[in-house]
Write a protein that holds these residues in place. Sequence first.
Motif, PDB file in Angstrom:
ATOM      1  N   ASP A   1       0.866  -1.188   0.000  1.00 10.35           N
ATOM      2  CA  ASP A   1       0.000   0.000   0.000  1.00 10.35           C
ATOM      3  C   ASP A   1       0.898   1.233   0.000  1.00 10.35           C
ATOM      4  O   ASP A   1       1.277   1.740   1.048  1.00 10.35           O
ATOM      5  N   VAL A   2       1.210   1.744  -1.190  1.00 12.85           N
ATOM      6  CA  VAL A   2       2.234   2.779  -1.303  1.00 12.85           C
ATOM      7  C   VAL A   2       1.712   4.203  -1.147  1.00 12.85           C
ATOM      8  O   VAL A   2       2.414   5.079  -0.639  1.00 12.85           O
ATOM      9  N   SER A   3       0.471   4.469  -1.561  1.00 14.02           N
ATOM     10  CA  SER A   3      -0.032   5.844  -1.604  1.00 14.02           C
ATOM     11  C   SER A   3       0.120   6.618  -0.288  1.00 14.02           C
ATOM     12  O   SER A   3       0.498   7.795  -0.304  1.00 14.02           O
ATOM     13  N   PRO A   4      -0.177   5.998   0.877  1.00  8.94           N
ATOM     14  CA  PRO A   4      -0.057   6.749   2.134  1.00  8.94           C
ATOM     15  C   PRO A   4       1.337   7.309   2.407  1.00  8.94           C
ATOM     16  O   PRO A   4       1.468   8.300   3.131  1.00  8.94           O
ATOM     17  N   PHE A   5       2.363   6.717   1.832  1.00 11.62           N
ATOM     18  CA  PHE A   5       3.717   7.190   2.103  1.00 11.62           C
ATOM     19  C   PHE A   5       4.033   8.493   1.365  1.00 11.62           C
ATOM     20  O   PHE A   5       5.025   9.146   1.670  1.00 11.62           O
ATOM     21  N   PHE A   6       3.185   8.857   0.403  1.00 13.74           N
ATOM     22  CA  PHE A   6       3.379  10.120  -0.307  1.00 13.74           C
ATOM     23  C   PHE A   6       2.563  11.248   0.307  1.00 13.74           C
ATOM     24  O   PHE A   6       2.801  12.417   0.024  1.00 13.74           O
ATOM     25  N   SER A   7       1.589  10.911   1.138  1.00 12.78           N
ATOM     26  CA  SER A   7       0.809  11.905   1.871  1.00 12.78           C
ATOM     27  C   SER A   7       0.350  11.270   3.180  1.00 12.78           C
ATOM     28  O   SER A   7      -0.830  11.008   3.392  1.00 12.78           O
ATOM     29  N   PRO A   8       1.299  11.004   4.077  1.00  8.63           N
ATOM     30  CA  PRO A   8       1.004  10.219   5.275  1.00  8.63           C
ATOM     31  C   PRO A   8       0.090  10.920   6.280  1.00  8.63           C
ATOM     32  O   PRO A   8       0.269  12.094   6.579  1.00  8.63           O
ATOM     33  N   THR A   9      -0.889  10.175   6.755  1.00  7.51           N
ATOM     34  CA  THR A   9      -1.796  10.718   7.768  1.00  7.51           C
ATOM     35  C   THR A   9      -1.114  10.805   9.128  1.00  7.51           C
ATOM     36  O   THR A   9      -1.610  11.483  10.029  1.00  7.51           O
ATOM     37  N   TRP A  10       0.005  10.100   9.302  1.00  7.89           N
ATOM     38  CA  TRP A  10       0.705  10.129  10.588  1.00  7.89           C
ATOM     39  C   TRP A  10       1.598  11.357  10.727  1.00  7.89           C
ATOM     40  O   TRP A  10       2.164  11.609  11.777  1.00  7.89           O
ATOM     41  N   CYS A  11       1.741  12.119   9.645  1.00  7.33           N
ATOM     42  CA  CYS A  11       2.492  13.373   9.701  1.00  7.33           C
ATOM     43  C   CYS A  11       1.510  14.542   9.719  1.00  7.33           C
ATOM     44  O   CYS A  11       0.348  14.403   9.339  1.00  7.33           O
ATOM     45  N   SER A  12       1.984  15.694  10.135  1.00  5.94           N
ATOM     46  CA  SER A  12       1.142  16.883  10.112  1.00  5.94           C
ATOM     47  C   SER A  12       1.018  17.392   8.684  1.00  5.94           C
ATOM     48  O   SER A  12       1.789  17.020   7.796  1.00  5.94           O
ATOM     49  N   ILE A  13       0.038  18.251   8.459  1.00  3.73           N
ATOM     50  CA  ILE A  13      -0.142  18.838   7.133  1.00  3.73           C
ATOM     51  C   ILE A  13       1.082  19.663   6.752  1.00  3.73           C
ATOM     52  O   ILE A  13       1.515  19.666   5.592  1.00  3.73           O
ATOM     53  N   PHE A  14       1.663  20.350   7.720  1.00  6.07           N
ATOM     54  CA  PHE A  14       2.870  21.132   7.438  1.00  6.07           C
ATOM     55  C   PHE A  14       4.011  20.215   7.002  1.00  6.07           C
ATOM     56  O   PHE A  14       4.724  20.505   6.033  1.00  6.07           O
ATOM     57  N   GLU A  15       4.190  19.100   7.701  1.00  7.85           N
ATOM     58  CA  GLU A  15       5.237  18.148   7.314  1.00  7.85           C
ATOM     59  C   GLU A  15       5.015  17.642   5.889  1.00  7.85           C
ATOM     60  O   GLU A  15       5.959  17.553   5.092  1.00  7.85           O
TER      61      GLU A  15
END
Length: 257
Positions: free
Chosen positions: A74-88
């Motif tokens: 499941d690769v997509s989350p690593f390009f816009s991870p929910t575990w990081c902040s929006i700023f990150e």
Amino acid sequence: MASSSDQVREHSCFQEWIAQQECDLSELLHYMEAPANSDETSAAREVCLRQLVDKNIRHFQAYSEKRIRLARDDVSPFFSPTWCSIFENSLLWLGGCRPTLLIRLVYALCGLQIESQLDKFLEGIRTGNLGELSARQLSLINDLQGRTIKEEGRLSSCVASLQEKIGDQPIATIVNESSSEFLEPNAKVDEALDEHEQSMVSMLEEADRLRMKTLKELMNILTPLQAVNFLAASKKLHLCVHACGKRRDRFHGRRGK
């Protein structure tokens, strides 16, 4: 579609990495702040410092390998991870930091440390930190920066081409031929998206290899003491950006995790 267990594993992978960063930073700072052992020779101290640097590199390598294994499912989350902040996420380049950011950080630390210790430097007192990069070190870092910028450009072009392909065959044809208001489930679409995701995994792997290659070359250019100094600063920066980003998200009512 990712399952809830995929999401848990992906989130846990990052949280474990943050915890490892905090642990490594504590060890780096402890060693930097500890008084020199009178029985320890300069050579022995350098060996200890180099071992500490190598351990930190191994930790980064292990994290990279683990998330690539997860990304293959499941690769997509690593390009816009929910575990990081929006700023990150706004700072991400192919799932992580730009490799050239590491080099820019060296230059920034060099300037700051020269400025803060100018009086001591003029008195002939040397500490061996990043404010004392030699001409040869600066030349090697400049060369590394040029090569890394070139590789970043190549990968960015590959990603741009990959993004453009999403509008090509067979998806565009299926959208055009569909009689429904919404694109209905279609085996050809799934096949095209699967192929797209596999290409994204390859991009993530290449980007991580470039990040690792840049870090290793940089560590070889710096002295062991400078390398430890740099690693501590880079981890402080990462953890600070992560914490501040989370705090801003909470302030704006976003992502309470």
